[in-house]
Scaffold this active site. Sequence first.
Site, short mmCIF file in Angstrom:
data_model
loop_
_atom_site.label_atom_id
_atom_site.label_comp_id
_atom_site.label_asym_id
_atom_site.label_seq_id
_atom_site.Cartn_x
_atom_site.Cartn_y
_atom_site.Cartn_z
N HIS A 71 -7.21 -10.49 33.33
CA HIS A 71 -8.35 -11.13 33.11
C HIS A 71 -9.32 -11.53 34.58
O HIS A 71 -8.45 -12.55 35.19
CB HIS A 71 -8.36 -12.55 32.31
CG HIS A 71 -7.36 -12.33 31.03
ND1 HIS A 71 -6.80 -13.35 30.38
CD2 HIS A 71 -7.18 -11.14 30.40
CE1 HIS A 71 -6.17 -13.02 29.43
NE2 HIS A 71 -6.26 -11.79 29.29
N TYR A 134 -4.23 -24.51 36.10
CA TYR A 134 -5.37 -23.91 36.87
C TYR A 134 -6.58 -24.77 36.68
O TYR A 134 -7.06 -25.39 35.59
CB TYR A 134 -5.69 -22.17 36.34
CG TYR A 134 -5.71 -22.21 35.05
CD1 TYR A 134 -7.21 -22.15 34.49
CD2 TYR A 134 -4.84 -22.19 33.96
CE1 TYR A 134 -7.21 -21.73 33.04
CE2 TYR A 134 -5.03 -22.03 32.69
CZ TYR A 134 -6.34 -21.67 32.26
OH TYR A 134 -6.61 -21.49 30.88
#
Length: 483
Positions: A71, A134
Amino acid sequence: MSIAFSKSLSATQTAIPGLIVCDLPVHGDNRGWFKENWHREKMAALGLPDFTPVQNNISFNEKAGTTRGIHAEPWDKFVSVSSGRIFGAWVDLRVGPSFGAVFTAELDSSKAVFIPRGVGNSFQTLEDNTSYVYLVNDHWSAEAQSHYTFLNLADESVAIEWPIPLEEAELSDKDKAHPRMADVCPMAAKQTLVVGADGQLGSALRELYADDAKVEFVGRVDCDLTDDNFYASRNWKGYDTIINAAAFTAVDAAESPDGRTAAWKVNVDAVTKLARVAIENSLTMIHISSDYVFDGTLSEHTEYEQLSPLNVYGQTKAAGDAVVSLIPRHYILRTSWVIGSGNNFVTTMASLAERGISPSVVNDQIGRLTFTQDLAACIQHLVSVTAPYGTYNITNDGDPQSWADIAADVFELVGAGRDCVSGVSTAEYFAGKTSAARPLNSSLDLAKIKAAGFFPAAAKKRLDMYVASLVSSSGMSGRPTTT
């Protein structure tokens, strides 16, 4: 695999531009371990972007072999693991020469990776109970997800060597259905927005960036920079740079009550709105300033001189400079006596010469012309080389002249005599007129911009070329240009 304790904090650039691998110090004892996963000051000092994260996410993966991606997202990410290990794979899916470049690395709790916008991200867990963490610098939304770029994990052209074969790994149906490289639409680069694109500088920027689809131009008819709706109607995350070529420049009109209000509205209030957008979205802002922020008492003005404007216009430009200086990524370009397309001092003098009119021109204001092609080229240079942010003087080069000297040059270039121009003092010229006070010396020191690698052309050379184009288009007699 045990965690490597007590590494030194370090950052390593990879083959994918902007993708940076960090070794993180992890401190452990009998209780467990601790690390600073993100430390803005320390990591910025290592060269990582100060990407202002706004959301912290954790992906827990129960089984080894769980595989996610590829992605490419419309924001920057900083990824690491808090438990377990992963095999990470990154593919550059941005428009540009590095499209398709691949980098892989194994991450445990002592390593992290900064992933710039548009670089495809994927990982495979190598241990059970792996927590993948993240930071991102924009909030996730369904609308934002529509701007993702995807690549199939099994794409043959990038040929990622997954530790656990994909046929044995745990994948989602969506990830299995992502396109191969031949069908990927690369993620476009962020855009540059030029506001005030209908003026002299705006016209030069339009010409300079005519073939660059990343540059968007808006003029007075397209937007009102003082209107809050203009700012609310744009997705500013799609931009990385604003070039502010808009300004209220009617120096004498600014001395009237209505003009004073208009000058502050455009040169300060609108600039404040642009600055707020730049700060909130981590954009670079390029702002055009003026010699009028000085009182003209020094023989040459550096970027470090205290501001001392003599008139309302100068006061508004100085206030705008102060606002822009608060933006972490800013360039303030201080210039003087701008000449570009449309009506200006040079075209006026050429017209007078053609009609046989002998003007009286001020001879005690000293400075240098700034041709918009050089001002536009300077903007392009500073951005392309990522010059240190701050304030730069930019005019054309050469010996300073008075307005009367320049007028005489123009008369000579169009075939009239220099003696057709007579010099008068500023006091004499404006006697009996309502006018703003003007600095008598507008000469700007060019050492800093030259140190940044930009060397503006001589004003005399540019004037010759400019007048030659006027002669050619109007049928004046003129004389040959110098080389």
